[in-house]
Design an enzyme around this catalytic site. Structure first.
Site, mmCIF file in Angstrom:
data_model
loop_
_atom_site.group_PDB
_atom_site.id
_atom_site.type_symbol
_atom_site.label_atom_id
_atom_site.label_comp_id
_atom_site.label_asym_id
_atom_site.label_seq_id
_atom_site.Cartn_x
_atom_site.Cartn_y
_atom_site.Cartn_z
ATOM 1 N N ASP A 291 0.759 -1.403 0.090
ATOM 2 C CA ASP A 291 -0.008 -0.072 0.046
ATOM 3 C C ASP A 291 0.831 1.200 0.076
ATOM 4 O O ASP A 291 1.845 1.251 0.680
ATOM 5 C CB ASP A 291 -0.864 0.025 1.104
ATOM 6 C CG ASP A 291 -2.000 0.875 0.930
ATOM 7 O OD1 ASP A 291 -2.259 1.523 -0.035
ATOM 8 O OD2 ASP A 291 -2.797 1.071 1.902
ATOM 9 N N HIS B 115 3.013 3.057 -8.950
ATOM 10 C CA HIS B 115 2.850 1.743 -9.073
ATOM 11 C C HIS B 115 4.035 1.214 -9.867
ATOM 12 O O HIS B 115 4.521 -0.019 -9.697
ATOM 13 C CB HIS B 115 1.529 1.502 -10.230
ATOM 14 C CG HIS B 115 0.217 1.785 -9.439
ATOM 15 N ND1 HIS B 115 -0.070 1.536 -8.093
ATOM 16 C CD2 HIS B 115 -0.916 2.402 -9.877
ATOM 17 C CE1 HIS B 115 -1.102 1.998 -7.857
ATOM 18 N NE2 HIS B 115 -1.828 2.494 -8.660
ATOM 19 N N LEU C 203 11.358 -20.539 -3.807
ATOM 20 C CA LEU C 203 10.296 -19.685 -3.284
ATOM 21 C C LEU C 203 8.866 -19.759 -4.006
ATOM 22 O O LEU C 203 8.879 -19.953 -5.434
ATOM 23 C CB LEU C 203 10.647 -18.238 -3.131
ATOM 24 C CG LEU C 203 9.567 -17.337 -2.529
ATOM 25 C CD1 LEU C 203 10.446 -16.401 -1.608
ATOM 26 C CD2 LEU C 203 9.076 -16.372 -3.676
HETATM 27 C C1 FPP Z 1 -1.769 0.057 -3.406
HETATM 28 O O1 FPP Z 1 -1.221 1.504 -3.527
HETATM 29 C C2 FPP Z 1 -1.103 -0.717 -4.363
HETATM 30 C C3 FPP Z 1 -2.039 -1.292 -5.188
HETATM 31 C C4 FPP Z 1 -3.466 -1.259 -5.326
HETATM 32 C C5 FPP Z 1 -1.624 -2.081 -6.335
HETATM 33 C C6 FPP Z 1 -0.138 -2.829 -6.005
HETATM 34 C C7 FPP Z 1 0.512 -3.013 -7.290
HETATM 35 C C8 FPP Z 1 1.704 -2.984 -7.655
HETATM 36 C C9 FPP Z 1 2.735 -3.088 -6.523
HETATM 37 C C10 FPP Z 1 2.195 -3.326 -9.054
HETATM 38 C C11 FPP Z 1 1.425 -4.172 -9.707
HETATM 39 C C12 FPP Z 1 1.652 -5.577 -9.452
HETATM 40 C C13 FPP Z 1 2.144 -6.433 -10.232
HETATM 41 C C14 FPP Z 1 2.015 -7.976 -9.887
HETATM 42 C C15 FPP Z 1 2.780 -6.236 -11.461
HETATM 43 P P1 FPP Z 1 -2.338 2.737 -3.474
HETATM 44 O O2 FPP Z 1 -2.393 3.017 -5.000
HETATM 45 O O3 FPP Z 1 -3.669 2.336 -2.843
HETATM 46 O O4 FPP Z 1 -1.640 3.879 -2.842
HETATM 47 P P2 FPP Z 1 -2.381 5.208 -2.069
HETATM 48 O O5 FPP Z 1 -3.098 4.454 -0.852
HETATM 49 O O6 FPP Z 1 -1.216 5.840 -1.550
HETATM 50 O O7 FPP Z 1 -3.086 5.725 -3.087
#
Ligand code: FPP
Length: 245
Positions: free
Chosen positions: A23, A40, A134
């Site tokens: 997050d 991202h 893993l």
């Molecule tokens: C939360 O940050 C993160 C996500 C919803 C997506 C997590 C995805 C990745 C790390 C990349 C894609 C994954 C792969 C497997 C290629 P947020 O956007 O909710 O952050 P915020 O709360 O600060 O807005």
């Protein structure tokens, strides 16, 4: 005993299964005046680093929450960006992951994604199925509530068809109907960015997991952060409902 051997003897084994709610990508980008997609993208870099760190630390299972069933509520352009990153990750990194002996599993309703992504996922699972390093579990279009409801539905159908009797339903048979069948429950669940919620993630499976909430934003999460979370895990006494000895 040599110093190295005695240090080794004192180091407790790592948790077998670590699950992470990644997050804070959006906040990371906002703080830098960048579009959310940049957060991202850096999140994928952090993900790559954590898989490597997990291997080095001897963690057997690493589950990462990449896209929840609620994430469809985000603007379509952000959903497209996330799907694009998943595509790129699978296309670019499968070979390297396979070379490193990583076994890839997906959980969630990933079969409902775009056909080309479904194909990439099937290919990744098939290619790495016999690897013994893993196990990387990626949760995409995942939500615990729907997973539990679907397991209940499958069991109800099996009972009404006469393939199963109601007396056969216990925790083991129920767990065997979840997406995580064959994967041990997580010992440690980490959430980054300071939020303290499970957000529909592994609600059945995390029943005895240690929960560690960290203030770091996901793109900044690195091997040191993972070690800190594991140290915190080791400081806690896990009693599974029993009294301490
Ligand atoms: C939360 O940050 C993160 C996500 C919803 C997506 C997590 C995805 C990745 C790390 C990349 C894609 C994954 C792969 C497997 C290629 P947020 O956007 O909710 O952050 P915020 O709360 O600060 O807005």
């Amino acid at each position: 005993m040599s110093t190295e051997a005695s240090l080794k003897a004192e180091t407790p084994p790592p948790p077998q299964h670590v699950a992470i709610i990644m997050d804070g990508n959006g906040r990371w980008a906002k703080a830098r005046g960048l579009p959310r997609v940049a957060g991202h993208q850096r999140g994928v870099d952090a993900l790559r680093g954590v898989v490597e760190a997990g291997q080095e630390m001897g963690i057997d299972y690493l589950t990462l929450y990449a896209f929840s069933s609620e994430n469809w509520k985000r603007p379509p352009s952000e959903v497209d960006d996330l799907m694009g990153l998943l595509r790129l990750y699978l296309r670019r990194e499968l070979r390297e992951l396979h070379r490193n002996g990583v076994r890839i599993r997906f959980i969630g309703e990933w079969r409902r994604l775009a056909a080309d992504i479904v194909k990439l996922i099937e290919d990744a699972e098939r290619t790495t199925a016999d690897n013994t390093g893993l196990t990387l579990v990626i949760a995409v279009n995942y939500g615990s509530h729907s997973e539990i409801v679907e397991a209940s539905r499958q069991i109800a159908v099996a009972v009404s068809d006469g393939r199963m009797s109601a007396d056969d339903i216990d925790e083991t048979t129920f767990a065997a109907h979840l997406h995580t069948d064959g994967i041990p429950d997580p010992d440690l669940v980490i959430r980054t960015s300071g939020e303290q919620r499970l957000s529909n993630f592994l609600l059945w499976q995390a029943c005895y997991a240690e929960l560690v909430f960290m203030n770091v934003l996901w793109p900044d999460f690195n091997k040191r952060s993972l070690e800190q979370a594991v140290d915190e895990y080791h400081r806690r006494e896990r009693r599974y409902g029993a009294t301490s000895g």
